[in-house]
Design a protein around this motif. Structure first.
Motif, PDB file in Angstrom:
ATOM      1  N   ASP A  47       0.918  -1.379  -0.244  1.00 19.49           N
ATOM      2  CA  ASP A  47      -0.336   0.271   0.248  1.00 19.49           C
ATOM      3  C   ASP A  47       1.017   1.418  -0.156  1.00 19.49           C
ATOM      4  OD1 ASP A  47      -2.148  -1.374   0.214  1.00 19.49           O
ATOM      5  OD2 ASP A  47      -2.123  -1.580   2.452  1.00 19.49           O
ATOM      6  N   LEU A  48       2.322   1.459   0.503  1.00 23.09           N
ATOM      7  CA  LEU A  48       2.691   2.484   0.990  1.00 23.09           C
ATOM      8  C   LEU A  48       3.704   2.522  -0.615  1.00 23.09           C
ATOM      9  CD1 LEU A  48       4.762   1.612   4.381  1.00 23.09           C
ATOM     10  CD2 LEU A  48       3.785   3.623   3.692  1.00 23.09           C
ATOM     11  N   SER A  49       3.844   1.398  -1.264  1.00 20.34           N
ATOM     12  CA  SER A  49       4.613   1.693  -2.712  1.00 20.34           C
ATOM     13  C   SER A  49       2.995   2.006  -3.509  1.00 20.34           C
ATOM     14  CB  SER A  49       4.229   0.270  -3.497  1.00 20.34           C
ATOM     15  OG  SER A  49       5.568   0.179  -4.684  1.00 20.34           O
ATOM     16  N   ARG A  50       2.241   2.399  -3.477  1.00 18.18           N
ATOM     17  CA  ARG A  50       1.084   2.549  -4.281  1.00 18.18           C
ATOM     18  C   ARG A  50       0.546   3.786  -3.644  1.00 18.18           C
ATOM     19  NH1 ARG A  50      -3.397   1.910  -8.004  1.00 18.18           N
ATOM     20  NH2 ARG A  50      -5.410   2.750  -7.513  1.00 18.18           N
ATOM     21  N   LEU A  51       1.031   4.467  -2.902  1.00 13.86           N
ATOM     22  CA  LEU A  51       0.684   5.811  -1.717  1.00 13.86           C
ATOM     23  C   LEU A  51       1.743   6.815  -2.669  1.00 13.86           C
ATOM     24  CD1 LEU A  51      -1.124   7.789  -0.419  1.00 13.86           C
ATOM     25  CD2 LEU A  51       0.186   7.692   1.425  1.00 13.86           C
ATOM     26  N   HIS A  52       2.598   6.347  -2.834  1.00 12.08           N
ATOM     27  CA  HIS A  52       3.769   7.061  -3.141  1.00 12.08           C
ATOM     28  C   HIS A  52       4.005   7.036  -4.467  1.00 12.08           C
ATOM     29  CE1 HIS A  52       7.872   6.528  -5.638  1.00 12.08           C
ATOM     30  NE2 HIS A  52       8.597   7.838  -5.115  1.00 12.08           N
ATOM     31  N   GLN A  53       3.223   6.197  -5.724  1.00 11.85           N
ATOM     32  CA  GLN A  53       3.494   6.239  -6.742  1.00 11.85           C
ATOM     33  C   GLN A  53       2.180   7.267  -6.844  1.00 11.85           C
ATOM     34  OE1 GLN A  53       1.561   2.175  -8.841  1.00 11.85           O
ATOM     35  NE2 GLN A  53       3.179   1.352  -7.818  1.00 11.85           N
ATOM     36  N   ILE A  54       0.833   7.032  -5.923  1.00  8.48           N
ATOM     37  CA  ILE A  54      -0.379   8.475  -6.713  1.00  8.48           C
ATOM     38  C   ILE A  54       0.531   9.958  -6.061  1.00  8.48           C
ATOM     39  CG2 ILE A  54      -1.973   9.618  -4.852  1.00  8.48           C
ATOM     40  CD1 ILE A  54      -3.184   6.708  -4.700  1.00  8.48           C
ATOM     41  N   LEU A  55       1.078  10.074  -5.052  1.00  6.14           N
ATOM     42  CA  LEU A  55       2.148  10.973  -4.539  1.00  6.14           C
ATOM     43  C   LEU A  55       3.202  11.773  -5.874  1.00  6.14           C
ATOM     44  CD1 LEU A  55       2.028  10.818  -0.616  1.00  6.14           C
ATOM     45  CD2 LEU A  55       0.318  11.891  -1.999  1.00  6.14           C
ATOM     46  N   SER A  56       3.289  10.917  -5.959  1.00 10.52           N
ATOM     47  CA  SER A  56       4.735  11.195  -7.062  1.00 10.52           C
ATOM     48  C   SER A  56       3.030  11.551  -8.185  1.00 10.52           C
ATOM     49  CB  SER A  56       5.167  10.075  -7.479  1.00 10.52           C
ATOM     50  OG  SER A  56       5.818   9.242  -6.587  1.00 10.52           O
ATOM     51  N   LEU A  57       2.787  10.982  -9.014  1.00 15.77           N
ATOM     52  CA  LEU A  57       2.098  11.264  -9.774  1.00 15.77           C
ATOM     53  C   LEU A  57       1.214  12.982  -9.805  1.00 15.77           C
ATOM     54  CD1 LEU A  57       0.207   8.018 -11.335  1.00 15.77           C
ATOM     55  CD2 LEU A  57       2.545   9.536 -12.197  1.00 15.77           C
ATOM     56  N   LYS A  58       0.723  12.988  -8.716  1.00 13.34           N
ATOM     57  CA  LYS A  58       0.316  13.976  -7.794  1.00 13.34           C
ATOM     58  C   LYS A  58       0.670  15.494  -7.966  1.00 13.34           C
ATOM     59  CE  LYS A  58      -2.547  16.389  -4.806  1.00 13.34           C
ATOM     60  NZ  LYS A  58      -2.407  16.436  -3.270  1.00 13.34           N
ATOM     61  N   GLU A  59       2.203  15.414  -7.521  1.00 13.72           N
ATOM     62  CA  GLU A  59       3.387  16.384  -7.960  1.00 13.72           C
ATOM     63  C   GLU A  59       3.793  16.695  -9.728  1.00 13.72           C
ATOM     64  OE1 GLU A  59       8.179  16.129  -6.749  1.00 13.72           O
ATOM     65  OE2 GLU A  59       6.755  15.740  -5.002  1.00 13.72           O
ATOM     66  N   LEU A  60       3.450  15.678 -10.347  1.00 15.81           N
ATOM     67  CA  LEU A  60       3.928  16.013 -11.164  1.00 15.81           C
ATOM     68  C   LEU A  60       2.726  16.734 -11.557  1.00 15.81           C
ATOM     69  CD1 LEU A  60       5.576  12.708 -12.005  1.00 15.81           C
ATOM     70  CD2 LEU A  60       7.047  15.049 -12.251  1.00 15.81           C
ATOM     71  N   GLY A  61       1.771  16.810 -11.568  1.00 20.20           N
ATOM     72  CA  GLY A  61       0.823  17.521 -11.453  1.00 20.20           C
ATOM     73  C   GLY A  61      -0.670  16.947 -12.258  1.00 20.20           C
ATOM     74  N   LEU A  62      -0.617  15.895 -11.886  1.00 16.81           N
ATOM     75  CA  LEU A  62      -2.101  14.981 -12.646  1.00 16.81           C
ATOM     76  C   LEU A  62      -3.244  15.271 -11.823  1.00 16.81           C
ATOM     77  CD1 LEU A  62      -0.100  13.662 -14.702  1.00 16.81           C
ATOM     78  CD2 LEU A  62      -1.871  11.403 -14.503  1.00 16.81           C
ATOM     79  N   SER A  63      -4.311  14.591 -11.931  1.00 15.50           N
ATOM     80  CA  SER A  63      -5.514  15.194 -11.360  1.00 15.50           C
ATOM     81  C   SER A  63      -5.137  13.505 -10.711  1.00 15.50           C
ATOM     82  CB  SER A  63      -6.913  15.825 -12.054  1.00 15.50           C
ATOM     83  OG  SER A  63      -6.793  14.482 -12.992  1.00 15.50           O
ATOM     84  N   LEU A  64      -6.539  13.534  -9.222  1.00 16.06           N
ATOM     85  CA  LEU A  64      -6.524  12.366  -8.871  1.00 16.06           C
ATOM     86  C   LEU A  64      -7.226  11.664 -10.345  1.00 16.06           C
ATOM     87  CD1 LEU A  64      -8.110  13.184  -4.900  1.00 16.06           C
ATOM     88  CD2 LEU A  64      -5.542  12.892  -5.960  1.00 16.06           C
ATOM     89  N   VAL A  65      -8.436  12.099 -10.815  1.00 23.61           N
ATOM     90  CA  VAL A  65      -8.888  11.171 -11.516  1.00 23.61           C
ATOM     91  C   VAL A  65      -8.371  10.610 -12.761  1.00 23.61           C
ATOM     92  CG1 VAL A  65     -10.731  11.765 -13.663  1.00 23.61           C
ATOM     93  CG2 VAL A  65     -11.224  12.157 -11.089  1.00 23.61           C
ATOM     94  N   GLU A  66      -7.268  11.558 -13.218  1.00 26.81           N
ATOM     95  CA  GLU A  66      -6.150  10.955 -14.190  1.00 26.81           C
ATOM     96  C   GLU A  66      -5.229   9.731 -13.588  1.00 26.81           C
ATOM     97  OE1 GLU A  66      -5.535  14.833 -17.077  1.00 26.81           O
ATOM     98  OE2 GLU A  66      -4.263  15.083 -14.905  1.00 26.81           O
ATOM     99  N   ILE A  67      -4.491  10.391 -11.662  1.00 24.23           N
ATOM    100  CA  ILE A  67      -3.517   9.233 -11.435  1.00 24.23           C
ATOM    101  C   ILE A  67      -4.658   7.810 -11.386  1.00 24.23           C
ATOM    102  CG2 ILE A  67      -2.774   8.855  -8.502  1.00 24.23           C
ATOM    103  CD1 ILE A  67      -2.452  11.736  -8.837  1.00 24.23           C
ATOM    104  N   LYS A  68      -5.685   7.730 -11.223  1.00 27.13           N
ATOM    105  CA  LYS A  68      -6.856   6.838 -10.677  1.00 27.13           C
ATOM    106  C   LYS A  68      -6.789   6.113 -12.054  1.00 27.13           C
ATOM    107  CE  LYS A  68     -10.859   4.903  -9.348  1.00 27.13           C
ATOM    108  NZ  LYS A  68     -12.079   5.466  -9.108  1.00 27.13           N
ATOM    109  N   SER A  69      -6.535   6.772 -13.240  1.00 23.59           N
ATOM    110  CA  SER A  69      -6.864   6.095 -14.934  1.00 23.59           C
ATOM    111  C   SER A  69      -5.500   5.604 -14.711  1.00 23.59           C
ATOM    112  CB  SER A  69      -7.198   6.790 -15.791  1.00 23.59           C
ATOM    113  OG  SER A  69      -9.335   7.482 -15.062  1.00 23.59           O
ATOM    114  N   ALA A  70      -4.578   6.386 -14.751  1.00 24.08           N
ATOM    115  CA  ALA A  70      -3.038   5.992 -15.231  1.00 24.08           C
ATOM    116  C   ALA A  70      -2.887   4.247 -14.347  1.00 24.08           C
ATOM    117  CB  ALA A  70      -2.208   6.823 -15.009  1.00 24.08           C
ATOM    118  N   LEU A  71      -3.354   4.309 -12.848  1.00 21.39           N
ATOM    119  CA  LEU A  71      -2.351   3.059 -12.081  1.00 21.39           C
ATOM    120  C   LEU A  71      -3.492   2.503 -12.549  1.00 21.39           C
ATOM    121  CD1 LEU A  71      -1.673   5.210  -8.904  1.00 21.39           C
ATOM    122  CD2 LEU A  71      -0.750   4.355 -10.105  1.00 21.39           C
TER     123      LEU A  71
END
Length: 168
Positions: A47-71
């Motif tokens: 779960d921590l690994s996934r959270l890292h991915q989420i926060l990294s993508l968010k930092e790169l400028g993606l919206s939460l919807v875009e992050i969810k779709s990408a992952l």
């Protein structure tokens, strides 16, 4: 032996709020992999690994919807996310080094009681401006490409025809 964290412990560990973690769970972006007998959320190392991915993508400028779709679409791997972070930091370092060089130049001129020219100030201002604008523009371009790929993938999954640019 895997470690498990309750939501409050994970919040403290990551600097996020409990409210944020619960919201991520509510929208299906980041759900705990387990729960206690009393119903408390339990997060593990994966779960921590996934959270890292989420926060990294968010930092790169993606919206939460875009992050969810990408992952969920598998369009971007954890290695690619780390690579994007590395590229972003390298670019930030370059921009900061350019700004530092300009500031040192202006400082030397000031220490030598030399007059600063308009070019000195405009070069400094340009370095400052690039430090703010260039990473944003590059991020938008990079993510535009990733989102096009993601859009094609989602269109295939939903049975709709792929989106193609008319000017290609």
């Amino acid at each position: 032996m895997k470690r498990h964290w309750k939501v409050g412990d994970l919040a403290k560990l990551t600097g996020l709020t409990v409210r944020t973690l619960r919201f991520y769970d509510q929208i299906g972006l980041f759900s705990p992999s387990g729960q206690t007998e009393s119903g408390h959320r339990l997060y593990n190392e994966l779960d921590l690994s996934r959270l890292h991915q989420i926060l990294s993508l968010k930092e790169l400028g993606l919206s939460l919807v875009e992050i969810k779709s990408a992952l969920t679409g598998g369009q971007i791997s954890p290695l690619e996310i780390v690579g994007l972070q590395i590229n972003q930091i390298q670019e930030q370092i370059k921009q900061q080094q350019k700004l530092l060089e300009q500031l040192r130049h202006v400082s030397k001129l000031m220490q030598g009681k030399s007059e600063l020219t308009v070019e000195d100030f405009t070069s400094l201002l340009q370095a400052m401006k690039n430090g703010f604008e260039k990473p944003v523009i590059e991020r938008q371009t990079s993510w535009g490409r990733h989102l096009d790929l993601l859009g094609d993938f989602l269109a295939e999954e939903s049975g709709k025809p792929e989106h193609k640019e008319e000017n290609q």
